[in-house]
Write a protein that holds these residues in place. Sequence first.
Motif, PDB file in Angstrom:
ATOM      1  N   GLU A  65       0.802  -1.219   0.000  1.00 44.54           N
ATOM      2  CA  GLU A  65       0.000   0.000   0.000  1.00 44.54           C
ATOM      3  C   GLU A  65       0.834   1.268   0.000  1.00 44.54           C
ATOM      4  N   ALA A  66       2.111   1.198   0.373  1.00 39.37           N
ATOM      5  CA  ALA A  66       2.900   2.407   0.608  1.00 39.37           C
ATOM      6  C   ALA A  66       3.056   3.239  -0.657  1.00 39.37           C
ATOM      7  N   LEU A  67       3.590   2.652  -1.719  1.00 39.14           N
ATOM      8  CA  LEU A  67       3.850   3.424  -2.934  1.00 39.14           C
ATOM      9  C   LEU A  67       2.554   3.924  -3.558  1.00 39.14           C
ATOM     10  N   ALA A  68       1.516   3.120  -3.543  1.00 38.21           N
ATOM     11  CA  ALA A  68       0.232   3.560  -4.093  1.00 38.21           C
ATOM     12  C   ALA A  68      -0.330   4.721  -3.278  1.00 38.21           C
ATOM     13  N   SER A  69      -0.167   4.677  -1.965  1.00 37.28           N
ATOM     14  CA  SER A  69      -0.663   5.757  -1.114  1.00 37.28           C
ATOM     15  C   SER A  69       0.142   7.030  -1.317  1.00 37.28           C
TER      16      SER A  69
ATOM     17  N   VAL B 140      -1.171  11.076  -3.201  1.00 38.57           N
ATOM     18  CA  VAL B 140      -1.224  12.398  -2.572  1.00 38.57           C
ATOM     19  C   VAL B 140       0.009  13.236  -2.881  1.00 38.57           C
ATOM     20  N   ALA B 141       0.782  12.861  -3.877  1.00 37.09           N
ATOM     21  CA  ALA B 141       1.996  13.607  -4.205  1.00 37.09           C
ATOM     22  C   ALA B 141       2.361  13.388  -5.669  1.00 37.09           C
ATOM     23  N   GLN B 142       3.392  14.094  -6.079  1.00 34.24           N
ATOM     24  CA  GLN B 142       3.969  13.910  -7.411  1.00 34.24           C
ATOM     25  C   GLN B 142       5.260  13.125  -7.253  1.00 34.24           C
ATOM     26  N   VAL B 143       5.315  11.934  -7.840  1.00 27.41           N
ATOM     27  CA  VAL B 143       6.408  10.992  -7.615  1.00 27.41           C
ATOM     28  C   VAL B 143       7.168  10.765  -8.909  1.00 27.41           C
ATOM     29  N   GLU B 144       8.499  10.755  -8.769  1.00 29.45           N
ATOM     30  CA  GLU B 144       9.373  10.405  -9.893  1.00 29.45           C
ATOM     31  C   GLU B 144      10.314   9.309  -9.427  1.00 29.45           C
ATOM     32  N   LEU B 145      10.347   8.200 -10.151  1.00 28.16           N
ATOM     33  CA  LEU B 145      11.183   7.047  -9.807  1.00 28.16           C
ATOM     34  C   LEU B 145      12.181   6.793 -10.917  1.00 28.16           C
ATOM     35  N   THR B 146      13.449   6.674 -10.521  1.00 25.55           N
ATOM     36  CA  THR B 146      14.510   6.272 -11.443  1.00 25.55           C
ATOM     37  C   THR B 146      15.179   5.031 -10.862  1.00 25.55           C
ATOM     38  N   THR B 147      15.241   3.960 -11.632  1.00 26.90           N
ATOM     39  CA  THR B 147      15.755   2.698 -11.096  1.00 26.90           C
ATOM     40  C   THR B 147      16.423   1.879 -12.180  1.00 26.90           C
ATOM     41  N   ARG B 148      17.369   1.011 -11.753  1.00 26.03           N
ATOM     42  CA  ARG B 148      18.037   0.095 -12.694  1.00 26.03           C
ATOM     43  C   ARG B 148      18.514  -1.127 -11.940  1.00 26.03           C
ATOM     44  N   GLN B 149      18.364  -2.275 -12.576  1.00 24.82           N
ATOM     45  CA  GLN B 149      18.897  -3.522 -12.035  1.00 24.82           C
ATOM     46  C   GLN B 149      20.329  -3.732 -12.516  1.00 24.82           C
ATOM     47  N   GLU B 150      21.076  -4.523 -11.758  1.00 27.51           N
ATOM     48  CA  GLU B 150      22.480  -4.748 -12.100  1.00 27.51           C
ATOM     49  C   GLU B 150      22.636  -5.477 -13.431  1.00 27.51           C
ATOM     50  N   THR B 151      21.674  -6.315 -13.795  1.00 29.73           N
ATOM     51  CA  THR B 151      21.762  -7.090 -15.041  1.00 29.73           C
ATOM     52  C   THR B 151      21.339  -6.294 -16.267  1.00 29.73           C
TER      53      THR B 151
ATOM     54  N   LEU C 246      10.015   6.967 -14.415  1.00 25.34           N
ATOM     55  CA  LEU C 246       8.581   7.168 -14.621  1.00 25.34           C
ATOM     56  C   LEU C 246       8.072   8.223 -13.664  1.00 25.34           C
ATOM     57  N   SER C 247       6.964   8.867 -14.040  1.00 29.12           N
ATOM     58  CA  SER C 247       6.363   9.937 -13.252  1.00 29.12           C
ATOM     59  C   SER C 247       4.893   9.630 -13.028  1.00 29.12           C
ATOM     60  N   ILE C 248       4.432   9.869 -11.785  1.00 27.76           N
ATOM     61  CA  ILE C 248       3.033   9.687 -11.412  1.00 27.76           C
ATOM     62  C   ILE C 248       2.617  10.890 -10.589  1.00 27.76           C
ATOM     63  N   SER C 249       1.440  11.425 -10.828  1.00 27.08           N
ATOM     64  CA  SER C 249       0.935  12.590 -10.111  1.00 27.08           C
ATOM     65  C   SER C 249      -0.496  12.326  -9.674  1.00 27.08           C
ATOM     66  N   GLY C 250      -0.696  12.258  -8.367  1.00 26.86           N
ATOM     67  CA  GLY C 250      -2.039  12.039  -7.852  1.00 26.86           C
ATOM     68  C   GLY C 250      -2.680  10.769  -8.379  1.00 26.86           C
ATOM     69  N   SER C 251      -1.940   9.673  -8.387  1.00 29.38           N
ATOM     70  CA  SER C 251      -2.385   8.355  -8.894  1.00 29.38           C
ATOM     71  C   SER C 251      -2.554   8.331 -10.407  1.00 29.38           C
TER      72      SER C 251
ATOM     73  N   LYS D 175      11.789  10.306  -5.751  1.00 31.53           N
ATOM     74  CA  LYS D 175      11.665  11.731  -5.473  1.00 31.53           C
ATOM     75  C   LYS D 175      10.191  12.082  -5.347  1.00 31.53           C
ATOM     76  N   VAL D 176       9.775  12.508  -4.158  1.00 33.09           N
ATOM     77  CA  VAL D 176       8.379  12.815  -3.863  1.00 33.09           C
ATOM     78  C   VAL D 176       8.277  14.328  -3.660  1.00 33.09           C
ATOM     79  N   GLU D 177       7.482  14.993  -4.488  1.00 32.08           N
ATOM     80  CA  GLU D 177       7.359  16.439  -4.432  1.00 32.08           C
ATOM     81  C   GLU D 177       5.909  16.839  -4.154  1.00 32.08           C
ATOM     82  N   ASN D 178       5.778  18.026  -3.521  1.00 29.10           N
ATOM     83  CA  ASN D 178       4.461  18.632  -3.275  1.00 29.10           C
ATOM     84  C   ASN D 178       3.513  17.656  -2.570  1.00 29.10           C
ATOM     85  N   LEU D 179       3.939  17.172  -1.437  1.00 28.67           N
ATOM     86  CA  LEU D 179       3.121  16.224  -0.681  1.00 28.67           C
ATOM     87  C   LEU D 179       1.788  16.857  -0.306  1.00 28.67           C
ATOM     88  N   PHE D 180       0.716  16.102  -0.485  1.00 28.68           N
ATOM     89  CA  PHE D 180      -0.658  16.522  -0.196  1.00 28.68           C
ATOM     90  C   PHE D 180      -1.096  17.717  -1.062  1.00 28.68           C
TER      91      PHE D 180
END
Length: 618
Positions: free
Chosen positions: A99-103, A107-118, A125-130, A147-152
């Motif tokens: 539930e954490a990431l979905a929650s 209520v915020a603007q989220v930007e995730l940058t990720t990479r696996q070792e392989t 990716l960017s998500i704003s208010g679901s 990176k979580v911006e403008n919470l609530f």
Amino acid sequence: MSDIIQLLPDSVANQIAAGEVIQRPASVIKELMENSVDAGAKTIHVLVVDAGRTSIQVIDDGKGMSETDARLAFERHATSKISQASDLFSLHTMGFRGEALASIAAVAQVELTTRQETEDLGTTLSISGSRFVSQEPCSAPVGSNFKVENLFFNVPARRKFLKSNSTELANIVTAFQRIALVYPEITFTLHSNGAELFNLRAGGLRQRIVDVFGKRLNQDLLPVDVDTTICRITGFVGKPESAKKKGTHQYFFVNGRYMKHPYFHKAVQSAFERLVPTGEQVPYFIYFHVPAEDIDVNIHPVKTEIKFENEQPIWQILSAVVKEAVGLFNDVPSIDFDPNGSPDIPVFNPEKTDSPMPKVQYNPQYNPFRDSTPRQYQPHNRSVPDDWEELYEGLRSEKTPQKDLFSNPDSAPEQPMENLQADLGAEMIEEKSPVHYQYKGSYIMTAVKSGLMIIDQSRAHVRILYEYYQRQLQGRTGVSQKMLFPEVVHLSMTDGLTLQKVMPEMEALGFELSDLGGGDYAVNGMPGGLEGLNPVELVEHLVSTAAEQGQFSADEIHHTLALSLARHAAIPQGQVLGNEEMESIVNQLFACSNVNYTPDGKTIFAILPQQEIDHLLG
């Protein structure tokens, strides 16, 4: 009749869930740091701007996520921690609800940058208010960067009721510390508005505790370690002399998870019964290692309430191991004397008669008073003046008023008792006895017209000092007494933030503090009239009390500091007082605006009616 039940959209359901999971910026940091720990990270960086209102960033070097996993992670109840219901009874990860990431995304603007070792490329990716905004490949290091911006931003009511930046930052520091204390093998850093607050290098558990709370705590820690078939308990408890009334660091962890457990707290405190003063508590850092199937963490989304299957046996084990640690600390070391050069003392042997017992020689006819000449008293050859009576003139007049030990230099003159009849009632103060009696060093007893008045001397003095310090704060008239040798007080990061908030009010009281860096503050001056008090303990007590309030309006700060300082400076229970001192307390008490109760609502005095006394003795 038309149907009225409908299925809520995912965005609305996520906002409802966010109300429980994401309560403030500290909740976001807790969830993201726990995900980083579950991802096997060895280094975790936390960066906040404006106490998390503007931006929260958590960077780790964990295993990262694939392009599909990154997108799916923000769906509700999507998790890699469990796959079936039975997994709930054998949890080995911090998170499991999904539930954490979905929650957070709701209520915020989220930007995730990720990479696996392989993988050669990562994904962002960017998500704003679901609402999904974008996703594309990018170059990125191994791990995840949230990176979580403008919470609530889309819940203005929730954002409006966030506390001040200092309060929210203190909550962030608390959440950060709770995770950093469990994983000393992980490197953690915390930055606020570009300034580094914590840089915790990987190491041992004791070193991690010292890095978080300061070097002074190191000398007060006693190791705790026991391994049984039910559980294993490790960690540290404080020595009895480290007990404090406020600001005590007390932490319970079970299987790498912070928890609150009042029942186990009593087990620790029971080991220090009669070793620490009443009302004081020792610090502790206790780590439980229990089979995952013997505990239930699925009680509340915050996951700080945990149920134990063998709660009572664990209580007994905890109490025993803490008592053992304290007992080993208090154990008297064996005394080993060096025999070289020592005199040879023979051992008495009753069978050996070649060495007769020594005899004392004395004259039975000796009498020291027989021929002694009695001494004659010879008066001193000093002339006595004829007018000697003039030397004692004035002694029969009124007694010269002595300096009141309990009065303050700039307080108003004492109000005569007879002038207070309109406020308190003539039955309380008319015909007050000039002689008082102290009962068991705690109560002042004096006769009044209606009976016998019994005053709690400590509570009365708290009320007197409280109103005195309130006048100082409101008038900014505190007088500082310079210290010959300034003393240094070390505060944790959380207490340091609180001190910065209340510093102007403490300066108004007469404190002079200077920041030495690294959490150390020099106490250069204290309010006048506090001689004999420990300045380090006093500052720690004031800051801890202010931190407990949470609210920092001017009136609340005035009340908190005045009450805390009054309690610290008031005469204690058991202190013997003279009649002049008791008279001063009574007079000053009845000159206060509220004579019946202390600032925290405790009764100051009571009257035993004359009718009841007559009935008891009738």
